[in-house]
Design an enzyme around this catalytic site. Structure first.
Site, PDB file in Angstrom:
ATOM      1  N   GLU A 106       0.841  -1.197   0.000  1.00 53.77           N
ATOM      2  CA  GLU A 106       0.000   0.000   0.000  1.00 53.77           C
ATOM      3  C   GLU A 106       0.873   1.243   0.000  1.00 53.77           C
ATOM      4  O   GLU A 106       1.915   1.284   0.663  1.00 53.77           O
ATOM      5  CB  GLU A 106      -0.917  -0.021   1.236  1.00 53.77           C
ATOM      6  CG  GLU A 106      -1.988   1.031   1.258  1.00 53.77           C
ATOM      7  CD  GLU A 106      -2.972   0.804   2.402  1.00 53.77           C
ATOM      8  OE1 GLU A 106      -3.379   1.809   3.018  1.00 53.77           O
ATOM      9  OE2 GLU A 106      -3.323  -0.371   2.688  1.00 53.77           O
ATOM     10  N   ASP A 108       0.195   5.325   0.607  1.00 57.41           N
ATOM     11  CA  ASP A 108      -0.900   6.147   1.148  1.00 57.41           C
ATOM     12  C   ASP A 108      -0.661   7.641   1.110  1.00 57.41           C
ATOM     13  O   ASP A 108       0.401   8.127   1.544  1.00 57.41           O
ATOM     14  CB  ASP A 108      -1.115   5.816   2.637  1.00 57.41           C
ATOM     15  CG  ASP A 108      -1.775   4.482   2.856  1.00 57.41           C
ATOM     16  OD1 ASP A 108      -2.278   3.895   1.899  1.00 57.41           O
ATOM     17  OD2 ASP A 108      -1.782   4.033   4.023  1.00 57.41           O
ATOM     18  N   GLU A 110      -3.128  10.378   3.075  1.00 59.51           N
ATOM     19  CA  GLU A 110      -4.323  10.597   3.885  1.00 59.51           C
ATOM     20  C   GLU A 110      -4.319  12.050   4.347  1.00 59.51           C
ATOM     21  O   GLU A 110      -3.313  12.537   4.874  1.00 59.51           O
ATOM     22  CB  GLU A 110      -4.379   9.656   5.084  1.00 59.51           C
ATOM     23  CG  GLU A 110      -4.654   8.205   4.719  1.00 59.51           C
ATOM     24  CD  GLU A 110      -4.858   7.321   5.934  1.00 59.51           C
ATOM     25  OE1 GLU A 110      -5.668   6.395   5.845  1.00 59.51           O
ATOM     26  OE2 GLU A 110      -4.188   7.563   6.960  1.00 59.51           O
ATOM     27  N   HIS A 123      -0.787  12.962   5.706  1.00 60.28           N
ATOM     28  CA  HIS A 123      -0.198  11.765   6.306  1.00 60.28           C
ATOM     29  C   HIS A 123       0.185  10.812   5.180  1.00 60.28           C
ATOM     30  O   HIS A 123      -0.640  10.498   4.320  1.00 60.28           O
ATOM     31  CB  HIS A 123      -1.242  11.141   7.236  1.00 60.28           C
ATOM     32  CG  HIS A 123      -0.852   9.849   7.872  1.00 60.28           C
ATOM     33  ND1 HIS A 123      -0.372   9.756   9.149  1.00 60.28           N
ATOM     34  CD2 HIS A 123      -0.897   8.571   7.406  1.00 60.28           C
ATOM     35  CE1 HIS A 123      -0.147   8.488   9.457  1.00 60.28           C
ATOM     36  NE2 HIS A 123      -0.444   7.747   8.410  1.00 60.28           N
ATOM     37  N   THR A 124       1.440  10.361   5.153  1.00 63.84           N
ATOM     38  CA  THR A 124       1.885   9.399   4.139  1.00 63.84           C
ATOM     39  C   THR A 124       2.393   8.138   4.829  1.00 63.84           C
ATOM     40  O   THR A 124       2.894   8.179   5.953  1.00 63.84           O
ATOM     41  CB  THR A 124       2.998   9.974   3.251  1.00 63.84           C
ATOM     42  OG1 THR A 124       4.186  10.172   4.032  1.00 63.84           O
ATOM     43  CG2 THR A 124       2.581  11.305   2.624  1.00 63.84           C
ATOM     44  N   ARG A 134       5.547   3.318   8.573  1.00 64.73           N
ATOM     45  CA  ARG A 134       6.560   4.159   7.917  1.00 64.73           C
ATOM     46  C   ARG A 134       5.960   5.544   7.627  1.00 64.73           C
ATOM     47  O   ARG A 134       6.007   6.057   6.517  1.00 64.73           O
ATOM     48  CB  ARG A 134       7.045   3.504   6.619  1.00 64.73           C
ATOM     49  CG  ARG A 134       7.705   2.144   6.823  1.00 64.73           C
ATOM     50  CD  ARG A 134       8.234   1.598   5.511  1.00 64.73           C
ATOM     51  NE  ARG A 134       8.896   0.320   5.695  1.00 64.73           N
ATOM     52  CZ  ARG A 134       8.296  -0.866   5.518  1.00 64.73           C
ATOM     53  NH1 ARG A 134       7.025  -0.920   5.138  1.00 64.73           N
ATOM     54  NH2 ARG A 134       8.963  -1.989   5.707  1.00 64.73           N
ATOM     55  N   GLU A 135       5.393   6.144   8.665  1.00 65.56           N
ATOM     56  CA  GLU A 135       4.657   7.379   8.489  1.00 65.56           C
ATOM     57  C   GLU A 135       5.556   8.609   8.403  1.00 65.56           C
ATOM     58  O   GLU A 135       6.537   8.729   9.144  1.00 65.56           O
ATOM     59  CB  GLU A 135       3.671   7.588   9.653  1.00 65.56           C
ATOM     60  CG  GLU A 135       2.643   6.493   9.811  1.00 65.56           C
ATOM     61  CD  GLU A 135       3.075   5.381  10.759  1.00 65.56           C
ATOM     62  OE1 GLU A 135       4.289   5.318  11.073  1.00 65.56           O
ATOM     63  OE2 GLU A 135       2.223   4.590  11.183  1.00 65.56           O
ATOM     64  N   TRP A 200      -9.171   9.461  16.257  1.00 62.59           N
ATOM     65  CA  TRP A 200      -7.712   9.646  16.191  1.00 62.59           C
ATOM     66  C   TRP A 200      -7.254  10.756  15.221  1.00 62.59           C
ATOM     67  O   TRP A 200      -6.137  11.260  15.354  1.00 62.59           O
ATOM     68  CB  TRP A 200      -7.027   8.351  15.752  1.00 62.59           C
ATOM     69  CG  TRP A 200      -7.366   7.914  14.344  1.00 62.59           C
ATOM     70  CD1 TRP A 200      -8.391   7.112  13.971  1.00 62.59           C
ATOM     71  CD2 TRP A 200      -6.671   8.265  13.137  1.00 62.59           C
ATOM     72  NE1 TRP A 200      -8.403   6.932  12.616  1.00 62.59           N
ATOM     73  CE2 TRP A 200      -7.350   7.620  12.067  1.00 62.59           C
ATOM     74  CE3 TRP A 200      -5.543   9.036  12.851  1.00 62.59           C
ATOM     75  CZ2 TRP A 200      -6.934   7.760  10.735  1.00 62.59           C
ATOM     76  CZ3 TRP A 200      -5.132   9.161  11.521  1.00 62.59           C
ATOM     77  CH2 TRP A 200      -5.828   8.528  10.485  1.00 62.59           C
ATOM     78  N   GLY A 204      -5.085  13.685  17.808  1.00 61.99           N
ATOM     79  CA  GLY A 204      -5.122  12.404  18.489  1.00 61.99           C
ATOM     80  C   GLY A 204      -6.496  12.003  18.990  1.00 61.99           C
ATOM     81  O   GLY A 204      -6.607  11.163  19.889  1.00 61.99           O
ATOM     82  N   ARG A 270       9.511   5.661  19.795  1.00 62.81           N
ATOM     83  CA  ARG A 270       8.672   4.637  19.179  1.00 62.81           C
ATOM     84  C   ARG A 270       9.452   3.365  18.897  1.00 62.81           C
ATOM     85  O   ARG A 270       8.884   2.265  18.882  1.00 62.81           O
ATOM     86  CB  ARG A 270       8.086   5.194  17.888  1.00 62.81           C
ATOM     87  CG  ARG A 270       7.143   4.247  17.171  1.00 62.81           C
ATOM     88  CD  ARG A 270       6.621   4.916  15.921  1.00 62.81           C
ATOM     89  NE  ARG A 270       5.751   4.049  15.143  1.00 62.81           N
ATOM     90  CZ  ARG A 270       5.259   4.359  13.960  1.00 62.81           C
ATOM     91  NH1 ARG A 270       5.558   5.539  13.419  1.00 62.81           N
ATOM     92  NH2 ARG A 270       4.482   3.520  13.311  1.00 62.81           N
TER      93      ARG A 270
END
Length: 286
Positions: A106, A108, A110, A123-124, A134-135, A200, A204, A270
């Site tokens: 995918e 993305d 968004e 947002h990718t 992998r944002e 979200w 958030g 993270r």
């Protein structure tokens, strides 16, 4: 006779030129009736203007979405979008390539809505074999609700480039040599949807969707897919053959310096056990 011949020759040239221009225009502008299926949302998804314009809407009962009739393996996808205007908090407009199944790939885009006056978040993400995480996120340098803007994915076996109005914002290179899977074997369809994600999407989940502003509507036009892998078809685009040329790399650095707001490759909290392998070598993931 010379003048008449010249005039006839000019007329023939203009006729041929007009035919060529018309054929190029028809090849570059997609038709939503021919290229896409509306997949959900009942009458909330609509096609207008003889197939040249599509809209998706969201209300408290449902969102809506569509998908391409064809699958694509490599090439460049372009679409112009005008996003939900006003208070779009809680809404997500998703525009992405995806295969199917538990090990799907995918790519993305968004667009995360926000309160009136606050910027959208772009947002990718890149999924390979069902794994994402992998944002990278960005603000845009314009208001994406006032006019149409072009959002593009350039995808080869060597790299994926995300572009906004032909400005590269993200480069994800093939790092299989480091053990990082890369999406290169599964054909993907193009999907888009408008849906509620107020648990979200905005701060958030702190800011909820204001349903008194519904319906929320996004618009699409000028879809184009160049999915040939022949080098000749890419000769006009420096963003597809070898990756980015020097000007493209400068534009990418400008975007990432001034408009990037999150990068998984710098999120040490993270990944306490260590950043993903591609993050340790900037040439693989800018």
């Amino acid at each position: 006779m010379g003048s008449s011949s010249s005039s006839n020759g000019c007329s023939v040239f203009l006729l041929v030129f007009a035919v060529v221009v018309a054929s190029v225009a028809s090849a570059s502008a997609g038709n939503f009736y021919e290229d896409f299926d509306i997949t959900w949302g009942d009458q909330r998804a609509k096609i207008f203007n003889g197939g040249q314009l599509l809209s998706l809407s969201l209300d408290q009962a449902s969102g809506s979405g569509f998908q391409s009739k064809k699958e694509y393996l490599f090439g460049r996808i372009d679409m112009q979008l005008k996003l939900v205007a006003g208070n779009s908090a809680g809404t997500v407009t998703a525009y992405y390539l995806s295969s199917q199944g538990a090990t799907h790939d995918e790519i993305d885009f968004e667009f995360l809505g926000n309160l009136s006056g606050d910027p959208y978040v772009l947002h990718t993400n890149v999924f390979t074999q069902g794994q994402g995480n992998r944002e990278q996120q960005f603000y845009l340098w314009f208001d994406p609700t006032r006019n149409f803007h072009t959002y593009s994915i350039s995808w080869t076996a060597q790299h994926i480039i995300f572009l906004v109005d032909n400005v590269p914002i993200r480069l994800f290179k093939n790092a299989e040599s480091m053990g990082v899977p890369f999406p290169k074997n599964q054909p993907m369809r193009l999907y888009s949807s408008l849906w509620n994600a107020d648990d979200w999407a905005t701060r958030g989940g702190l800011v909820k969707t204001d349903w008194s502003k519904a319906p929320f509507t996004a618009y699409y036009r000028n879809f184009r897919a160049n999915t040939s892998t022949a080098a000749s078809t890419f000769s006009g685009s420096a963003y597809q053959l070898e990756g980015l040329d020097p000007y493209g790399r400068r534009r990418l650095r400008w975007v990432q310096k001034n408009f990037m707001i999150y990068n998984y490759c710098t999120d040490l909290k993270r990944f306490p056990q260590g950043l993903p392998p591609e993050c340790k070598h900037s040439r693989f993931n800018l």
